[in-house]
Design a protein around this motif. Structure first.
Motif, PDB file in Angstrom:
ATOM      1  N   GLN A   1      33.513  42.608  48.813  1.00  0.00           N
ATOM      2  CA  GLN A   1      32.735  43.065  47.185  1.00  0.00           C
ATOM      3  C   GLN A   1      33.443  43.386  46.430  1.00  0.00           C
ATOM      4  OE1 GLN A   1      31.118  46.910  49.094  1.00  0.00           O
ATOM      5  NE2 GLN A   1      29.699  46.122  50.133  1.00  0.00           N
ATOM      6  N   ILE A   2      35.061  44.187  46.116  1.00  0.00           N
ATOM      7  CA  ILE A   2      35.501  44.198  45.556  1.00  0.00           C
ATOM      8  C   ILE A   2      35.861  43.140  44.213  1.00  0.00           C
ATOM      9  CG2 ILE A   2      37.261  44.991  44.992  1.00  0.00           C
ATOM     10  CD1 ILE A   2      37.560  46.921  46.908  1.00  0.00           C
ATOM     11  N   MET A   3      36.163  42.481  45.240  1.00  0.00           N
ATOM     12  CA  MET A   3      36.754  40.899  44.413  1.00  0.00           C
ATOM     13  C   MET A   3      35.450  40.310  43.750  1.00  0.00           C
ATOM     14  SD  MET A   3      40.188  40.810  44.908  1.00  0.00           S
ATOM     15  CE  MET A   3      40.560  39.506  44.330  1.00  0.00           C
ATOM     16  N   ALA A   4      34.230  40.464  44.601  1.00  0.00           N
ATOM     17  CA  ALA A   4      32.849  39.626  44.022  1.00  0.00           C
ATOM     18  C   ALA A   4      33.002  40.738  42.488  1.00  0.00           C
ATOM     19  CB  ALA A   4      31.742  39.934  45.058  1.00  0.00           C
ATOM     20  N   GLU A   5      33.085  41.354  42.367  1.00  0.00           N
ATOM     21  CA  GLU A   5      32.361  42.756  41.239  1.00  0.00           C
ATOM     22  C   GLU A   5      33.740  42.086  39.911  1.00  0.00           C
ATOM     23  OE1 GLU A   5      30.174  45.604  40.336  1.00  0.00           O
ATOM     24  OE2 GLU A   5      29.240  44.463  42.272  1.00  0.00           O
ATOM     25  N   ILE A   6      34.873  42.301  40.702  1.00  0.00           N
ATOM     26  CA  ILE A   6      35.885  41.264  39.952  1.00  0.00           C
ATOM     27  C   ILE A   6      35.981  40.298  39.156  1.00  0.00           C
ATOM     28  CG2 ILE A   6      38.348  40.718  39.852  1.00  0.00           C
ATOM     29  CD1 ILE A   6      39.331  43.362  41.483  1.00  0.00           C
ATOM     30  N   ALA A   7      35.261  39.589  40.070  1.00  0.00           N
ATOM     31  CA  ALA A   7      34.429  38.114  39.201  1.00  0.00           C
ATOM     32  C   ALA A   7      33.494  38.335  38.471  1.00  0.00           C
ATOM     33  CB  ALA A   7      34.086  37.317  40.725  1.00  0.00           C
ATOM     34  N   LYS A   8      32.771  39.045  38.082  1.00  0.00           N
ATOM     35  CA  LYS A   8      31.675  39.877  37.470  1.00  0.00           C
ATOM     36  C   LYS A   8      32.346  39.816  35.653  1.00  0.00           C
ATOM     37  CE  LYS A   8      28.865  41.451  40.468  1.00  0.00           C
ATOM     38  NZ  LYS A   8      27.332  41.478  41.190  1.00  0.00           N
ATOM     39  N   VAL A   9      33.612  40.780  36.711  1.00  0.00           N
ATOM     40  CA  VAL A   9      33.937  41.257  34.983  1.00  0.00           C
ATOM     41  C   VAL A   9      33.237  41.062  33.367  1.00  0.00           C
ATOM     42  CG1 VAL A   9      35.305  42.832  34.031  1.00  0.00           C
ATOM     43  CG2 VAL A   9      34.908  43.652  36.279  1.00  0.00           C
ATOM     44  N   GLY A  10      33.911  40.088  33.096  1.00  0.00           N
ATOM     45  CA  GLY A  10      33.669  39.161  31.923  1.00  0.00           C
ATOM     46  C   GLY A  10      35.473  39.589  30.767  1.00  0.00           C
ATOM     47  N   LEU A  11      34.875  39.238  29.726  1.00  0.00           N
ATOM     48  CA  LEU A  11      36.509  39.357  29.185  1.00  0.00           C
ATOM     49  C   LEU A  11      36.773  41.229  28.692  1.00  0.00           C
ATOM     50  CD1 LEU A  11      35.255  36.747  25.907  1.00  0.00           C
ATOM     51  CD2 LEU A  11      36.680  36.993  27.743  1.00  0.00           C
ATOM     52  N   CYS A  12      37.367  41.896  28.878  1.00  0.00           N
ATOM     53  CA  CYS A  12      38.521  42.803  28.491  1.00  0.00           C
ATOM     54  C   CYS A  12      38.978  42.927  27.218  1.00  0.00           C
ATOM     55  CB  CYS A  12      39.152  42.937  29.848  1.00  0.00           C
ATOM     56  SG  CYS A  12      38.225  42.611  30.981  1.00  0.00           S
ATOM     57  N   LEU A  13      38.546  43.659  26.733  1.00  0.00           N
ATOM     58  CA  LEU A  13      39.551  44.183  25.241  1.00  0.00           C
ATOM     59  C   LEU A  13      40.917  45.907  25.759  1.00  0.00           C
ATOM     60  CD1 LEU A  13      37.231  43.850  22.371  1.00  0.00           C
ATOM     61  CD2 LEU A  13      39.408  42.184  23.177  1.00  0.00           C
ATOM     62  N   PRO A  14      41.901  44.937  25.567  1.00  0.00           N
ATOM     63  CA  PRO A  14      42.814  46.261  25.300  1.00  0.00           C
ATOM     64  C   PRO A  14      42.635  47.518  25.101  1.00  0.00           C
ATOM     65  CG  PRO A  14      44.152  44.434  24.638  1.00  0.00           C
ATOM     66  CD  PRO A  14      42.470  44.087  24.978  1.00  0.00           C
TER      67      PRO A  14
END
Ligand SMILES: [Zn+2]
Length: 133
Positions: A12-25
């Motif tokens: 579940q966690i990995m599937a959520e991570i795969a959906k996150v998209g671009l991340c700005l710091p």
């Protein structure tokens, strides 16, 4: 938690991570600023600085880098900051799950409150780092 449960939670966690998209710091903040004209009130009165303008601040090699964003840019990139936050939450969840899996596999048990020899870094000692948001 059974190994089977742990595995499905992991998926579940990995599937959520795969959906996150671009991340700005860094973070999206409202900043006021002073302009270039020397006679302007913004230089003498701190309450009369220009703005606030939405800005993106982040740390690059120990220095804070700030970029002022226009309204359209805020709209476009705000989701990327939310993604970053979401990703951090998911990584924390993944770490917590991993700790649980490893502890159960090794029979280390859960650290109990009040005991003094459960680990190298007790939870109540400087384990709360303030994150830049
Ligand atoms: Zn000014």
């Amino acid at each position: 938690m059974s190994p089977k449960e742990a595995k499905s939670r992991y998926r579940q966690i990995m599937a959520e991570i795969a959906k996150v998209g671009l991340c700005l710091p860094g973070s999206l903040v409202e900043r006021t600023s002073r302009c270039g004209s020397a006679g302007c009130h913004c230089h003498t009165d701190p309450t009369k600085r220009h703005g606030p303008y939405p800005s993106w601040t982040r740390s690059v090699g120990g220095k804070t880098v700030t970029r002022t964003l226009g309204p359209d840019q805020v709209e476009r990139y705000k989701p990327f900051f939310d993604n970053s936050r979401r990703l951090k939450e998911l990584v924390q969840e993944l770490e917590a799950l991993s700790v649980q899996v490893v502890s159960e596999a090794e029979g280390w048990g859960t650290p109990r409150e009040g005991s003094h020899n459960v680990g190298d870094t007790p939870d109540n000692v400087s384990s709360t780092t303030v994150q830049g948001h």
